[in-house]
Scaffold this motif. Structure first.
Motif, PDB file in Angstrom:
ATOM      1  N   TRP A 172       1.314   4.546 -10.342  1.00 17.15           N
ATOM      2  CA  TRP A 172       1.508   5.846 -11.431  1.00 17.15           C
ATOM      3  C   TRP A 172       0.549   5.745 -12.613  1.00 17.15           C
ATOM      4  O   TRP A 172      -0.031   6.512 -13.220  1.00 17.15           O
ATOM      5  CB  TRP A 172       3.033   5.546 -11.791  1.00 17.15           C
ATOM      6  N   THR A 173       0.344   4.523 -13.169  1.00 18.15           N
ATOM      7  CA  THR A 173      -0.236   4.267 -14.375  1.00 18.15           C
ATOM      8  C   THR A 173      -1.893   4.500 -14.002  1.00 18.15           C
ATOM      9  O   THR A 173      -2.792   4.872 -14.822  1.00 18.15           O
ATOM     10  CB  THR A 173      -0.252   2.823 -15.042  1.00 18.15           C
TER      11      THR A 173
ATOM     12  N   ILE B  40       0.707  -1.223  -0.166  1.00 18.29           N
ATOM     13  CA  ILE B  40      -0.151   0.014  -0.180  1.00 18.29           C
ATOM     14  C   ILE B  40       0.977   1.097   0.033  1.00 18.29           C
ATOM     15  O   ILE B  40       0.510   2.147  -0.712  1.00 18.29           O
ATOM     16  CB  ILE B  40      -0.960  -0.010   1.263  1.00 18.29           C
ATOM     17  N   PHE B  41       1.877   1.136   0.874  1.00 23.48           N
ATOM     18  CA  PHE B  41       2.724   2.466   1.233  1.00 23.48           C
ATOM     19  C   PHE B  41       3.343   2.495  -0.487  1.00 23.48           C
ATOM     20  O   PHE B  41       3.651   3.931  -0.987  1.00 23.48           O
ATOM     21  CB  PHE B  41       3.809   2.181   1.915  1.00 23.48           C
ATOM     22  N   THR B  42       4.111   1.617  -0.970  1.00 23.04           N
ATOM     23  CA  THR B  42       4.818   1.883  -2.273  1.00 23.04           C
ATOM     24  C   THR B  42       3.841   2.131  -3.380  1.00 23.04           C
ATOM     25  O   THR B  42       4.262   3.104  -4.272  1.00 23.04           O
ATOM     26  CB  THR B  42       5.632   0.772  -2.701  1.00 23.04           C
ATOM     27  N   ALA B  43       2.678   1.687  -3.305  1.00 18.25           N
ATOM     28  CA  ALA B  43       1.689   1.977  -4.429  1.00 18.25           C
ATOM     29  C   ALA B  43       1.098   3.349  -4.403  1.00 18.25           C
ATOM     30  O   ALA B  43       0.977   4.197  -5.181  1.00 18.25           O
ATOM     31  CB  ALA B  43       0.443   0.878  -4.420  1.00 18.25           C
ATOM     32  N   LEU B  44       1.257   3.883  -3.020  1.00 23.67           N
ATOM     33  CA  LEU B  44       0.577   5.104  -2.871  1.00 23.67           C
ATOM     34  C   LEU B  44       1.733   6.339  -3.421  1.00 23.67           C
ATOM     35  O   LEU B  44       1.292   7.219  -3.865  1.00 23.67           O
ATOM     36  CB  LEU B  44       0.384   5.477  -1.312  1.00 23.67           C
ATOM     37  N   CYS B  45       2.974   5.760  -3.154  1.00 24.68           N
ATOM     38  CA  CYS B  45       4.223   6.633  -3.667  1.00 24.68           C
ATOM     39  C   CYS B  45       3.961   6.848  -5.188  1.00 24.68           C
ATOM     40  O   CYS B  45       4.145   8.033  -5.551  1.00 24.68           O
ATOM     41  CB  CYS B  45       5.343   6.102  -3.053  1.00 24.68           C
ATOM     42  N   GLY B  46       3.763   5.825  -5.814  1.00 27.17           N
ATOM     43  CA  GLY B  46       3.553   5.964  -7.044  1.00 27.17           C
ATOM     44  C   GLY B  46       2.447   6.750  -7.500  1.00 27.17           C
ATOM     45  O   GLY B  46       2.456   7.600  -8.548  1.00 27.17           O
ATOM     46  N   LEU B  47       1.525   6.623  -6.777  1.00 24.21           N
ATOM     47  CA  LEU B  47       0.005   7.429  -7.321  1.00 24.21           C
ATOM     48  C   LEU B  47       0.468   8.903  -7.062  1.00 24.21           C
ATOM     49  O   LEU B  47       0.149   9.796  -7.814  1.00 24.21           O
ATOM     50  CB  LEU B  47      -0.960   6.769  -6.429  1.00 24.21           C
TER      51      LEU B  47
END
Length: 226
Positions: A161-162, A30-37
């Motif tokens: 990100w995508t 969740i943390f890394t996905a949120l960073c990308g977002l």
């Protein structure tokens, strides 16, 4: 059975299903996905952003459930995993399999319908890569298992990100690379502490196959690259 005991049984079952998703690992996803977002250019509606993170979380949970379904025999041998729902006998293997497959389809469908299909495709590939390429093929066959298989855990920031941009550029690939090169030193450092467990289970982790000194040198090398 009384109503109170029935409720307690249902609660225990729900807790075991939740445990199958490996919540602590999911928190990192969740943390890394949120960073990308958040790093992606442009804006995304908060509801869409929340849905993307939710779908990624469910996909990570699905991967973890399928991993534990397949590795029930290894988990039963290793000290740190033998209390998980399957080796402890609190759940049938078929339940874990159905739960993992169902959660996989739901997470990908949710991402595709609510966000975009590129993010859904990457999420589907990440689930497949972890559940099949890493769990079924690599983990028991090569000491490079975590190097190659670790790619599955590097996809969340790219998916985040995508979810915003709808395309892939250099930046999300770099975000992917950061986690990809972080995974081996992180995991091998932990594996050094549970080396006897992996040896007993017959899993060819790097410390088991190459020894402690070689593993430490490789940890240092990957850390330099990172």
């Amino acid at each position: 059975m009384t109503t109170a005991s029935t409720s307690l049984s249902n609660l225990a079952s729900a807790k075991d299903l939740f445990a199958l998703t490996k919540p602590r690992v999911m928190s990192l996803v969740i943390f890394t996905a949120l960073c990308g977002l958040l790093a992606a250019p442009g804006t995304v509606h908060p509801v869409i952003g929340f849905t993307a993170i939710l779908a990624i979380s469910l996909g990570a949970g699905a991967s973890a459930a399928l991993n534990q379904w397949y590795e029930h025999d290894i988990d039963a041998v290793m000290k740190r995993t033998r209390t998980r729902p399957l080796p402890a006998g609190r759940m049938e293997r078929e339940t874990a399999l159905h739960f993992g497959i169902g959660l996989s389809f739901f997470s990908v469908l949710l991402m595709g319908l609510a966000v975009n299909w590129l993010s859904a495709a990457i999420l589907a590939f990440a689930i497949f890569f972890y559940a099949v390429a890493y769990t079924i093929w690599l983990k028991r066959s090569t000491p490079q298992n975590i190097v190659i298989g670790g790619a599955a855990g590097a996809f969340p920031p790219m998916i985040g990100w995508t979810a915003v941009t709808g395309d892939i550029s250099v930046m999300p690939v770099l975000l992917f690379a950061i986690i990809f090169f972080w995974t081996p030193p992180h995991f091998w450092a932990l594996a050094l502490f549970v080396n006897s467990d992996y040896s007993k289970a017959g899993v060819p982790m790097m410390p088991v196959v190459a020894g402690r000194q070689s593993t430490r040198r490789q940890i240092f090398g990957y850390s330099l690259i990172l």
